[in-house]
Scaffold this motif. Structure first.
Motif, PDB file in Angstrom:
ATOM      1  N   TYR A 245       0.916  -1.017   0.035  1.00 36.09           N
ATOM      2  CA  TYR A 245      -0.158   0.471   0.183  1.00 36.09           C
ATOM      3  C   TYR A 245       0.614   1.187  -0.050  1.00 36.09           C
ATOM      4  O   TYR A 245       1.818   1.314   0.857  1.00 36.09           O
ATOM      5  CB  TYR A 245      -1.030   0.184   1.546  1.00 36.09           C
ATOM      6  CG  TYR A 245      -1.580  -0.968   0.886  1.00 36.09           C
ATOM      7  CD1 TYR A 245      -3.270  -0.972   1.176  1.00 36.09           C
ATOM      8  CD2 TYR A 245      -1.906  -1.908   1.876  1.00 36.09           C
ATOM      9  CE1 TYR A 245      -4.451  -1.621   0.348  1.00 36.09           C
ATOM     10  CE2 TYR A 245      -3.059  -3.761   1.776  1.00 36.09           C
ATOM     11  CZ  TYR A 245      -3.696  -3.354   1.303  1.00 36.09           C
ATOM     12  OH  TYR A 245      -5.300  -4.157   1.245  1.00 36.09           O
ATOM     13  N   CYS A 246       0.366   2.333  -1.154  1.00 33.42           N
ATOM     14  CA  CYS A 246       1.636   3.258  -0.761  1.00 33.42           C
ATOM     15  C   CYS A 246       1.127   3.798   0.648  1.00 33.42           C
ATOM     16  O   CYS A 246      -0.315   4.305   1.370  1.00 33.42           O
ATOM     17  CB  CYS A 246       0.730   4.554  -1.654  1.00 33.42           C
ATOM     18  SG  CYS A 246       1.137   6.210  -1.585  1.00 33.42           S
ATOM     19  N   VAL A 247       2.968   4.399   1.397  1.00 37.29           N
ATOM     20  CA  VAL A 247       3.507   5.031   2.089  1.00 37.29           C
ATOM     21  C   VAL A 247       2.067   6.646   2.834  1.00 37.29           C
ATOM     22  O   VAL A 247       1.508   6.415   4.411  1.00 37.29           O
ATOM     23  CB  VAL A 247       4.278   5.048   2.768  1.00 37.29           C
ATOM     24  CG1 VAL A 247       4.951   3.582   3.167  1.00 37.29           C
ATOM     25  CG2 VAL A 247       4.963   5.560   1.775  1.00 37.29           C
ATOM     26  N   TYR A 248       2.077   6.891   1.895  1.00 36.90           N
ATOM     27  CA  TYR A 248       1.239   8.458   1.194  1.00 36.90           C
ATOM     28  C   TYR A 248      -0.042   8.305   1.462  1.00 36.90           C
ATOM     29  O   TYR A 248      -1.040   9.550   2.441  1.00 36.90           O
ATOM     30  CB  TYR A 248       1.854   9.052   0.482  1.00 36.90           C
ATOM     31  CG  TYR A 248       3.368   9.460   0.289  1.00 36.90           C
ATOM     32  CD1 TYR A 248       3.640   9.541   1.905  1.00 36.90           C
ATOM     33  CD2 TYR A 248       3.655   9.256  -0.545  1.00 36.90           C
ATOM     34  CE1 TYR A 248       5.643   9.630   1.597  1.00 36.90           C
ATOM     35  CE2 TYR A 248       5.748   8.744  -1.283  1.00 36.90           C
ATOM     36  CZ  TYR A 248       5.943   8.946   0.309  1.00 36.90           C
ATOM     37  OH  TYR A 248       7.556   9.137   0.307  1.00 36.90           O
ATOM     38  N   SER A 249      -0.709   7.921   1.063  1.00 41.74           N
ATOM     39  CA  SER A 249      -2.781   7.813   0.356  1.00 41.74           C
ATOM     40  C   SER A 249      -3.223   6.397   1.184  1.00 41.74           C
ATOM     41  O   SER A 249      -4.379   5.996   0.773  1.00 41.74           O
ATOM     42  CB  SER A 249      -3.025   7.651  -0.699  1.00 41.74           C
ATOM     43  OG  SER A 249      -1.881   6.499  -1.929  1.00 41.74           O
ATOM     44  N   GLY A 250      -2.334   5.316   1.635  1.00 36.33           N
ATOM     45  CA  GLY A 250      -3.060   3.710   1.479  1.00 36.33           C
ATOM     46  C   GLY A 250      -3.652   3.463   0.820  1.00 36.33           C
ATOM     47  O   GLY A 250      -4.357   2.023   0.943  1.00 36.33           O
ATOM     48  N   LYS A 251      -3.675   3.638  -0.525  1.00 34.32           N
ATOM     49  CA  LYS A 251      -3.874   3.234  -2.140  1.00 34.32           C
ATOM     50  C   LYS A 251      -3.552   1.270  -2.478  1.00 34.32           C
ATOM     51  O   LYS A 251      -2.172   1.737  -2.302  1.00 34.32           O
ATOM     52  CB  LYS A 251      -4.005   4.134  -3.356  1.00 34.32           C
ATOM     53  CG  LYS A 251      -4.434   3.711  -4.166  1.00 34.32           C
ATOM     54  CD  LYS A 251      -4.642   4.558  -5.564  1.00 34.32           C
ATOM     55  CE  LYS A 251      -4.947   3.624  -7.053  1.00 34.32           C
ATOM     56  NZ  LYS A 251      -5.148   5.253  -7.783  1.00 34.32           N
ATOM     57  N   LEU A 252      -4.000   1.120  -2.806  1.00 28.25           N
ATOM     58  CA  LEU A 252      -3.487  -0.583  -2.531  1.00 28.25           C
ATOM     59  C   LEU A 252      -2.153  -1.024  -4.349  1.00 28.25           C
ATOM     60  O   LEU A 252      -2.877   0.370  -5.362  1.00 28.25           O
ATOM     61  CB  LEU A 252      -4.933  -1.834  -2.834  1.00 28.25           C
ATOM     62  CG  LEU A 252      -3.332  -2.882  -3.568  1.00 28.25           C
ATOM     63  CD1 LEU A 252      -3.229  -3.818  -2.107  1.00 28.25           C
ATOM     64  CD2 LEU A 252      -5.149  -4.419  -3.484  1.00 28.25           C
ATOM     65  N   LEU A 253      -1.438  -1.011  -4.383  1.00 28.74           N
ATOM     66  CA  LEU A 253      -0.450  -0.789  -5.656  1.00 28.74           C
ATOM     67  C   LEU A 253      -0.481  -1.712  -6.427  1.00 28.74           C
ATOM     68  O   LEU A 253      -0.328  -2.467  -6.174  1.00 28.74           O
ATOM     69  CB  LEU A 253       0.374   0.192  -5.628  1.00 28.74           C
ATOM     70  CG  LEU A 253       0.728   1.213  -4.257  1.00 28.74           C
ATOM     71  CD1 LEU A 253       2.534   1.071  -3.826  1.00 28.74           C
ATOM     72  CD2 LEU A 253       0.220   2.437  -5.188  1.00 28.74           C
ATOM     73  N   THR A 254      -0.333  -1.669  -7.595  1.00 34.44           N
ATOM     74  CA  THR A 254      -0.181  -3.030  -8.585  1.00 34.44           C
ATOM     75  C   THR A 254       1.489  -2.599  -9.545  1.00 34.44           C
ATOM     76  O   THR A 254       1.315  -1.247  -9.742  1.00 34.44           O
ATOM     77  CB  THR A 254      -1.415  -2.642  -9.501  1.00 34.44           C
ATOM     78  OG1 THR A 254      -1.813  -1.888 -10.455  1.00 34.44           O
ATOM     79  CG2 THR A 254      -2.716  -2.887  -8.618  1.00 34.44           C
TER      80      THR A 254
END
Length: 369
Positions: A245-254
């Motif tokens: 997950y992005c450390v800045y937004s919490g969005k799951l990354l691919t």
């Protein structure tokens, strides 16, 4: 350093070697570097004139100084006023600034703002002081207030003698005239002279920024950014086998939608070591730019790094993993067995990041909101 410069049977190279014996400020170094840049351009066009306007010299000086001071936030020292001129230049300092197009835009902006930023004040003393080694005996006992006029007279008198100075100053035309003999010498040995000058310039910057990492790589405009192919390959293997997950937004990354972020900005650390790289949401990466991470980013960053390292330990071949963790061993000073130990990794990161972030803040880098 005299032995480093090519010898000449007609010119006093020893005088040239003493140009930077006394360098309390950046002016002389930037001035000589500007002369070399202008001469190099003439060499490329094969139109040697050796006659340069004050304006063209000042522009080259500011371009050379902008990247170390504004982009990499290096100090030139408390006595140096070049920085105050550079601060007046309205030009973005994000990481796109090292691209070729932006370099051309920087030149255009300096030319446009030339009078507003009082750029010509750079040449108040530098052209005269750089000639001092050529007239050491003649200037002995001369008062400081009279030295500029005396140097100007001596340069004119000696210009057409067998022992000429590097150049003479035409105050009426506002130009510098390189002597033909010196111009031929500099042109013939330009790569060596440029390296000699860069050595002095990097040495000056290191002395003014003793605790800053990778100063030598920040002395000039970066000619290119290294490829992150190997670093991306490492993270894409991780992204393909576990959730990150992005450390800045919490969005799951691919693997198909991420950007590789320098946690401590590249313009501060000057390297692409894996321990400082983290996948992030592309939008957040663009917003962060060259800003420092916030305090609450750090723990998330360490947890993501630990998760990636433990995943890679199980995923990669032993030899591949040893290569991948090399920068963690050397820069974070961790033994291989401690790299996947969360407590040891956290302690190592805190010891590395805390002082570096404090130093970067003191240099003028700001934290992201």
């Amino acid at each position: 350093m005299f032995n480093f410069l090519p010898k000449s049977t007609t010119l006093d190279v020893a005088c040239l070697s003493r140009l930077f014996e006394h360098k309390t400020t950046s002016y002389k170094l930037l001035f000589f570097g500007a002369l070399l840049s202008l001469l190099e351009k003439e060499s490329e066009r094969k139109t040697w004139k050796g006659k340069y306007s004050y304006r063209s010299i000042c522009i080259e000086m500011l371009i050379d100084a902008w990247y170390p001071h504004r982009f990499f936030a290096l100090s030139f020292g408390l006595q140096d006023k070049v920085g105050s001129i550079l601060e007046k230049i309205e030009f973005p300092t994000d990481e796109n600034a090292c691209k070729a197009q932006n370099a051309r835009d920087l030149r255009a902006q300096i030319e446009y703002q030339f009078e507003a930023i009082q750029a010509k004040s750079l040449l108040r003393y530098a052209p005269y002081r750089l000639l001092t080694p050529f007239f050491t005996k003649e200037l002995s006992g001369t008062r400081d207030s009279a030295r500029r006029m005396r140097i100007n007279e001596l340069a004119d008198q000696r210009f057409f003698t067998p022992t000429p100075p590097l150049y003479r100053i035409c105050q009426i035309e506002q130009t510098i005239h390189l002597h033909p003999y010196w111009m031929a010498y500099l042109t013939q040995h330009l790569p060596i002279i440029k390296s000699w000058h860069q050595h002095h310039w990097a040495s000056f910057l290191q002395s003014r920024n003793p605790n800053v990492p990778a100063v030598i790589t920040k002395a000039t405009k970066p000619s290119f950014r290294r490829s992150l192919t190997k670093q991306k390959a490492f993270w894409e293997k991780i992204l393909g086998h576990t959730e990150i997950y992005c450390v800045y937004s919490g969005k799951l990354l691919t693997k198909e939608n991420y950007a590789l972020d320098h946690f401590l900005p590249w313009s501060f650390v000057g390297h692409d070591q894996l321990w400082n790289l983290i996948p992030s949401d592309p939008t957040q990466n663009s917003i962060k730019g060259s800003k420092l991470p916030c305090r609450h980013d750090i723990q998330k960053f360490i947890e993501t790094q630990h998760h990636a390292l433990t995943t890679s330990y199980a995923l990669l071949k032993k030899t591949e993993w040893k290569i991948a963790i090399e920068s963690y061993r050397t820069d974070l000073k961790l033994a291989p067995c401690d790299i996947i130990d969360k407590t040891e990794l956290t302690n190592a990161y805190n010891q590395q990041l805390d002082p570096m972030i404090s130093l970067a803040e003191n240099m003028g880098f700001v934290k992201r909101r």
